[in-house]
Motif scaffolding. Structure first.
Motif, short mmCIF file in Angstrom:
data_model
loop_
_atom_site.label_atom_id
_atom_site.label_comp_id
_atom_site.label_asym_id
_atom_site.label_seq_id
_atom_site.Cartn_x
_atom_site.Cartn_y
_atom_site.Cartn_z
N ARG A 10 0.76 -1.31 0.08
CA ARG A 10 0.04 0.15 -0.01
C ARG A 10 0.89 1.32 0.02
O ARG A 10 1.79 1.37 0.83
CB ARG A 10 -1.01 -0.07 1.37
N ILE A 11 0.37 2.23 -0.78
CA ILE A 11 1.25 3.53 -1.00
C ILE A 11 0.41 4.55 -0.15
O ILE A 11 -0.53 4.94 -0.48
CB ILE A 11 1.38 3.77 -2.59
N THR A 12 1.26 5.25 0.62
CA THR A 12 0.80 6.29 1.38
C THR A 12 1.76 7.60 1.15
O THR A 12 2.89 7.54 0.89
CB THR A 12 1.13 5.98 3.03
N ALA A 13 0.89 8.74 0.94
CA ALA A 13 1.61 10.02 0.57
C ALA A 13 1.54 10.80 1.59
O ALA A 13 0.71 10.90 2.66
CB ALA A 13 0.69 10.61 -0.46
N HIS A 14 2.93 11.47 2.08
CA HIS A 14 3.21 12.43 3.03
C HIS A 14 3.42 13.62 2.47
O HIS A 14 4.54 13.72 1.59
CB HIS A 14 4.46 11.72 3.73
N THR A 15 2.69 14.48 3.09
CA THR A 15 3.05 16.15 2.79
C THR A 15 4.17 16.55 3.83
O THR A 15 4.10 16.55 5.19
CB THR A 15 1.96 17.10 2.85
N ASN A 16 5.40 16.97 3.32
CA ASN A 16 6.65 17.20 4.03
C ASN A 16 6.53 18.82 4.37
O ASN A 16 7.02 19.03 5.45
CB ASN A 16 7.90 16.88 3.18
N SER A 17 6.04 19.50 3.48
CA SER A 17 6.04 21.06 3.90
C SER A 17 5.15 21.78 2.82
O SER A 17 4.76 21.16 1.86
CB SER A 17 7.38 21.58 3.62
N TYR A 18 4.65 22.97 3.35
CA TYR A 18 3.83 23.91 2.43
C TYR A 18 4.05 25.18 2.66
O TYR A 18 4.82 25.71 3.74
CB TYR A 18 2.46 23.38 2.48
N THR A 19 3.82 26.21 1.73
CA THR A 19 4.01 27.74 1.81
C THR A 19 2.64 28.20 1.95
O THR A 19 1.87 28.04 0.98
CB THR A 19 4.97 28.24 0.92
N GLU A 20 2.19 28.98 3.07
CA GLU A 20 0.94 29.59 2.99
C GLU A 20 1.31 31.11 2.69
O GLU A 20 2.18 31.89 3.24
CB GLU A 20 0.31 29.52 4.52
N ILE A 21 0.51 31.56 1.68
CA ILE A 21 0.60 33.05 1.17
C ILE A 21 -0.90 33.52 1.50
O ILE A 21 -1.85 33.08 1.08
CB ILE A 21 0.69 33.13 -0.37
N ASN A 22 -0.98 34.74 2.14
CA ASN A 22 -2.15 35.47 2.55
C ASN A 22 -1.73 37.01 2.84
O ASN A 22 -0.46 37.36 3.09
CB ASN A 22 -2.75 34.78 3.79
N SER A 23 -2.70 38.09 2.98
CA SER A 23 -2.66 39.18 3.23
C SER A 23 -2.44 39.36 4.80
O SER A 23 -3.20 38.77 5.48
CB SER A 23 -3.50 40.01 2.79
N GLY A 24 -1.45 40.17 5.50
CA GLY A 24 -1.15 40.51 6.90
C GLY A 24 -0.72 39.31 7.55
O GLY A 24 -1.42 39.32 8.60
#
Length: 250
Positions: A10-24
């Motif tokens: 079984r293959i499992t996907a792992h999110t290692n990092s993300y970048t959040e972009i928003n005002s203020g």
């Protein structure tokens, strides 16, 4: 994203990092100089309410009838000091303006985490003023708890009359004003200004219904930045016909 295959295939996907972009999202702490996460919170301080944990800061007077009751500093250091004067009917066909509700002395209440409510804020009409602070903006809402008397009660034509909110600004920096003439719900021309103060802008306004029977249909609010008797006002208006149609739908 990385993928891992276990012993059963079984293959499992792992999110290692993300970048959040928003005002203020973050603001620079005035003491440490470090950038910290903004917080949508209003606090009580020395008889005032204050929103200070963001790129723009707002001080709320205890009494809404105070001149300059709402004092905001924009991220680029501009100061916008304002107060609501009242509500009026304006007949566009005749130029007649009738004040139907005037701001009176009323105390603000912090509604945690990020709103201040001035209840029973007007004479002659059961209505409140609510301010909401977010990390990317600031809102002023006039909340009608009852239907105002119709324009006919003041000898005005409902087809050409608008309900107007008058907000005065004290010695404000002048924005870049983009004037446009658009059509209202009856197809008639009406001025609608977009205001650019630099790091903050005033976008088109919207009116909406509250309560369990309310619909998502919004009312277009038209805005004008104008000078009257050497005083600076933000005029926001909605067609009386549209307003009463929405009220009668509840």
């Amino acid at each position: 994203v990385s993928f891992e295959t276990n012993s059963s295939g079984r293959i499992t996907a792992h999110t290692n990092s993300y970048t959040e972009i928003n005002s203020g999202m973050n603001y620079q702490d005035p003491k440490s100089g470090e950038w910290v996460e903004s917080q949508e919170v209003i606090e009580s301080l020395s008889g005032f309410a204050i929103a200070r944990r963001g790129q723009h800061q707002v001080i709320f007077a205890n009494d809404l009838a105070t001149p300059g009751a709402i004092d905001m500093q924009t991220p680029d250091g501009k100061r916008l000091s304002s107060h609501v004067l009242g509500l009026s009917y304006f007949d566009a066909a005749t130029g007649t303006n009738v004040l139907i509700a005037e701001v009176t002395n009323c105390l603000g209440t912090i509604l945690p985490p990020n709103s201040v409510l001035y209840d029973d804020a007007f004479t002659g009409l059961n209505a409140s003023v609510r301010y909401t602070y977010t990390r990317e903006g600031f809102e002023q809402d006039i909340i009608l708890h009852e239907s105002p008397a119709p324009p006919e009660a003041y000898g005005l034509n409902p087809a050409t009359t608008r309900l107007v909110v008058m907000t005065e600004f004290l010695n404000p920096p002048q924005p870049t004003v983009q004037q446009s003439v658009v059509k209202d719900s009856a197809g008639g021309p009406v001025q609608d200004d977009a205001l650019d103060f630099g790091s903050m802008q005033m976008k088109p306004g919207k009116g909406f219904l509250l309560g369990p029977r309310a619909t998502d249909a919004g009312l277009r609010i038209f805005r004008q930045w104008t000078t009257l008797e050497r005083r600076q006002f933000l005029i926001e208006e909605v067609r009386a016909v549209d307003l009463f149609k929405a009220i009668n739908s509840l």
